[in-house]
Write a protein that holds these residues in place. Sequence first.
Motif, PDB file in Angstrom:
ATOM      1  N   HIS A  82       0.926  -1.129  -0.003  1.00 15.77           N
ATOM      2  CA  HIS A  82       0.189   0.112  -0.040  1.00 15.77           C
ATOM      3  C   HIS A  82       0.935   1.187   0.009  1.00 15.77           C
ATOM      4  N   LYS A  83       0.158   2.264  -0.322  1.00 16.85           N
ATOM      5  CA  LYS A  83       0.824   3.805  -0.400  1.00 16.85           C
ATOM      6  C   LYS A  83       1.131   3.890   0.999  1.00 16.85           C
ATOM      7  N   ALA A  84       2.175   4.518   1.597  1.00 14.33           N
ATOM      8  CA  ALA A  84       2.425   5.102   2.829  1.00 14.33           C
ATOM      9  C   ALA A  84       1.697   6.000   3.250  1.00 14.33           C
ATOM     10  N   PRO A  85       0.953   6.023   4.145  1.00 11.46           N
ATOM     11  CA  PRO A  85      -0.159   7.354   4.520  1.00 11.46           C
ATOM     12  C   PRO A  85       1.047   8.600   4.819  1.00 11.46           C
ATOM     13  N   ALA A  86       0.567   9.860   4.226  1.00 13.23           N
ATOM     14  CA  ALA A  86       1.384  10.913   4.572  1.00 13.23           C
ATOM     15  C   ALA A  86       1.164  11.418   6.064  1.00 13.23           C
ATOM     16  N   PHE A  87       1.948  12.210   6.511  1.00 10.39           N
ATOM     17  CA  PHE A  87       2.105  12.826   7.893  1.00 10.39           C
ATOM     18  C   PHE A  87       2.623  14.160   7.991  1.00 10.39           C
ATOM     19  N   ARG A  88       2.399  14.917   9.066  1.00 12.30           N
ATOM     20  CA  ARG A  88       3.183  16.135   9.175  1.00 12.30           C
ATOM     21  C   ARG A  88       2.687  16.286  10.671  1.00 12.30           C
ATOM     22  N   LEU A  89       4.019  16.295  11.509  1.00 14.98           N
ATOM     23  CA  LEU A  89       3.808  16.324  12.783  1.00 14.98           C
ATOM     24  C   LEU A  89       4.941  16.970  13.664  1.00 14.98           C
ATOM     25  N   PRO A  90       4.819  17.502  14.850  1.00 18.20           N
ATOM     26  CA  PRO A  90       5.992  17.933  15.539  1.00 18.20           C
ATOM     27  C   PRO A  90       7.095  17.159  16.152  1.00 18.20           C
ATOM     28  N   ARG A  91       8.289  17.310  15.959  1.00 13.89           N
ATOM     29  CA  ARG A  91       9.376  16.237  16.532  1.00 13.89           C
ATOM     30  C   ARG A  91      10.079  17.124  17.747  1.00 13.89           C
ATOM     31  N   GLY A 138      21.006   3.645   3.006  1.00 15.41           N
ATOM     32  CA  GLY A 138      19.847   4.699   2.322  1.00 15.41           C
ATOM     33  C   GLY A 138      18.609   4.737   2.884  1.00 15.41           C
ATOM     34  N   THR A 139      18.793   4.460   4.443  1.00 13.92           N
ATOM     35  CA  THR A 139      17.370   4.184   5.140  1.00 13.92           C
ATOM     36  C   THR A 139      17.312   5.606   6.392  1.00 13.92           C
ATOM     37  N   ALA A 140      16.395   6.278   6.554  1.00 13.45           N
ATOM     38  CA  ALA A 140      16.167   7.090   7.573  1.00 13.45           C
ATOM     39  C   ALA A 140      15.185   6.424   8.684  1.00 13.45           C
ATOM     40  N   VAL A 141      15.547   7.003   9.904  1.00 16.41           N
ATOM     41  CA  VAL A 141      14.616   6.275  11.046  1.00 16.41           C
ATOM     42  C   VAL A 141      13.951   7.256  11.727  1.00 16.41           C
ATOM     43  N   LEU A 142      12.441   7.152  12.189  1.00 18.50           N
ATOM     44  CA  LEU A 142      11.881   8.081  13.086  1.00 18.50           C
ATOM     45  C   LEU A 142      11.153   6.916  14.153  1.00 18.50           C
ATOM     46  N   GLY A 143      11.181   7.738  15.215  1.00 16.83           N
ATOM     47  CA  GLY A 143      10.401   6.986  16.532  1.00 16.83           C
ATOM     48  C   GLY A 143       9.220   7.849  16.916  1.00 16.83           C
ATOM     49  N   ILE A 144       8.186   7.178  16.845  1.00 18.12           N
ATOM     50  CA  ILE A 144       6.618   7.981  16.872  1.00 18.12           C
ATOM     51  C   ILE A 144       6.357   7.422  18.380  1.00 18.12           C
ATOM     52  N   SER A 145       5.568   8.124  19.141  1.00 14.48           N
ATOM     53  CA  SER A 145       4.542   7.732  20.235  1.00 14.48           C
ATOM     54  C   SER A 145       3.667   8.955  20.424  1.00 14.48           C
ATOM     55  N   ALA A 146       2.677   8.604  21.369  1.00 13.80           N
ATOM     56  CA  ALA A 146       1.700   9.504  21.614  1.00 13.80           C
ATOM     57  C   ALA A 146       1.948  10.589  22.842  1.00 13.80           C
ATOM     58  N   ASP A 147       3.297  10.661  23.104  1.00 17.64           N
ATOM     59  CA  ASP A 147       3.947  11.603  24.214  1.00 17.64           C
ATOM     60  C   ASP A 147       4.060  12.859  23.846  1.00 17.64           C
ATOM     61  N   PRO A 148       3.890  14.035  24.800  1.00 16.64           N
ATOM     62  CA  PRO A 148       4.081  15.306  24.271  1.00 16.64           C
ATOM     63  C   PRO A 148       5.613  15.520  24.100  1.00 16.64           C
ATOM     64  N   LEU A 149       5.940  16.678  23.578  1.00 20.51           N
ATOM     65  CA  LEU A 149       7.163  16.776  23.065  1.00 20.51           C
ATOM     66  C   LEU A 149       8.188  16.863  24.274  1.00 20.51           C
ATOM     67  N   LEU A 165      12.333  11.940  17.197  1.00 19.24           N
ATOM     68  CA  LEU A 165      11.356  11.614  18.035  1.00 19.24           C
ATOM     69  C   LEU A 165       9.987  12.329  17.865  1.00 19.24           C
ATOM     70  N   ILE A 166       9.117  11.884  17.107  1.00 22.64           N
ATOM     71  CA  ILE A 166       7.761  12.438  16.668  1.00 22.64           C
ATOM     72  C   ILE A 166       6.815  12.207  17.971  1.00 22.64           C
ATOM     73  N   SER A 167       5.883  13.299  17.923  1.00 18.12           N
ATOM     74  CA  SER A 167       4.773  13.306  18.796  1.00 18.12           C
ATOM     75  C   SER A 167       3.594  13.408  18.395  1.00 18.12           C
ATOM     76  N   ASP A 168       2.801  12.367  18.302  1.00 17.05           N
ATOM     77  CA  ASP A 168       1.143  12.201  17.716  1.00 17.05           C
ATOM     78  C   ASP A 168       0.327  12.303  18.942  1.00 17.05           C
ATOM     79  N   GLU A 169      -0.054  13.290  19.612  1.00 13.28           N
ATOM     80  CA  GLU A 169      -0.745  13.242  20.864  1.00 13.28           C
ATOM     81  C   GLU A 169      -2.307  12.988  20.237  1.00 13.28           C
ATOM     82  N   GLN A 170      -2.573  13.233  18.984  1.00 14.85           N
ATOM     83  CA  GLN A 170      -4.021  13.243  18.434  1.00 14.85           C
ATOM     84  C   GLN A 170      -4.338  11.837  17.799  1.00 14.85           C
TER      85      GLN A 170
END
Length: 229
Positions: A82-91, A138-149, A165-170
Motif C-alpha cells: 500500500h501507499k504509505a500514509p502522509a504525515f506532518r507532525l512535531p518532533r 539509504g534509510t532514515a529512521v523515526l520514532g513515534i509515540s503519543a507523548d508530548p514533546l 522522536l515524533i509526537s502524535d498526541e492526536q
Amino acid sequence: MSKKSRKKSSKAPSGSPTAKKKPLKTRAATQTGSAKTRKGPARKSAGTVAKAGSHKAASKQLNSSKSASAPATAKSGLAEGHKAPAFRLPRDGGDVVTSADFADQKLVLFFYPRADPPGCTREAIDFPRLADAFAAAGTAVLGISADPLKAQEKFRDKHGLTVPLISDEQHKMLEAYGAWGEKSMYGKTFLGILRTTVLVGADGKVARIWRNVRVDGHADAVLEAARSL
C-alpha cells in the motif's frame, strides 16, 4: 477408746491425701491428652487451608499472565504494497517532520507505547546504535509515540537518543499506520499504542510491517530488511 486407738485412727486419714493425688494426675493427663487431641486436627486443617490458598494464588497468577499476553488488534487496513500514509507532525526540538522530507528515500517508522519504560528504551537505543548502518543502506529512521514533546525531549536527553522522536498526541498517524488499537492486560481492555514498525520503500510504498514487535534483535532484523530493498 484408748489413747493408742485414737492415735491410730487419727493416722488413718493421713494416707488419703496421697490417694487423692493420683486422680488429680489422671485428670491432668486426661486434660492434656484431650488438648493434644483438639490441637491435632486444628494444625492439620491449617495446613490444608495453606495449601488450598497457595493453589488459588497460583491459579490467579496463571490467569493474569494469560490475559496479559492477549494479542493486540489494530483497526487500520494498511498492508504491505500500500501507499504509505502522509504525515506532518512535531518532533523533539520543536521542528516539524513530514513524509515529503523523505521522498525517494527508504524510511523506518517505529511506533513505541511510551517514552522511558524498559522495553521502549531498549528499542529507542537499538535504532541509533545502528544509525551508521541504516545511513549506509539509504534509510532514515523515526520514532513515534503519543507523548508530548516535553516527554520526548526528556527521553532523548536521558538516554542520548539521536533518532528524531515524533509526537502524535492526536493519534492520527498512529491510526493511519495501524499502531493504535485495542489492547488487553490483566483482564482489562483498552485503547493504546501497539508496538509496530513499518519499513517504507524509496517508492513511497509499504515494504514491510512488523506488528506486536519483540524488542530484542528487532532493530537488526529491520536493518537487514532495509538492506534487501
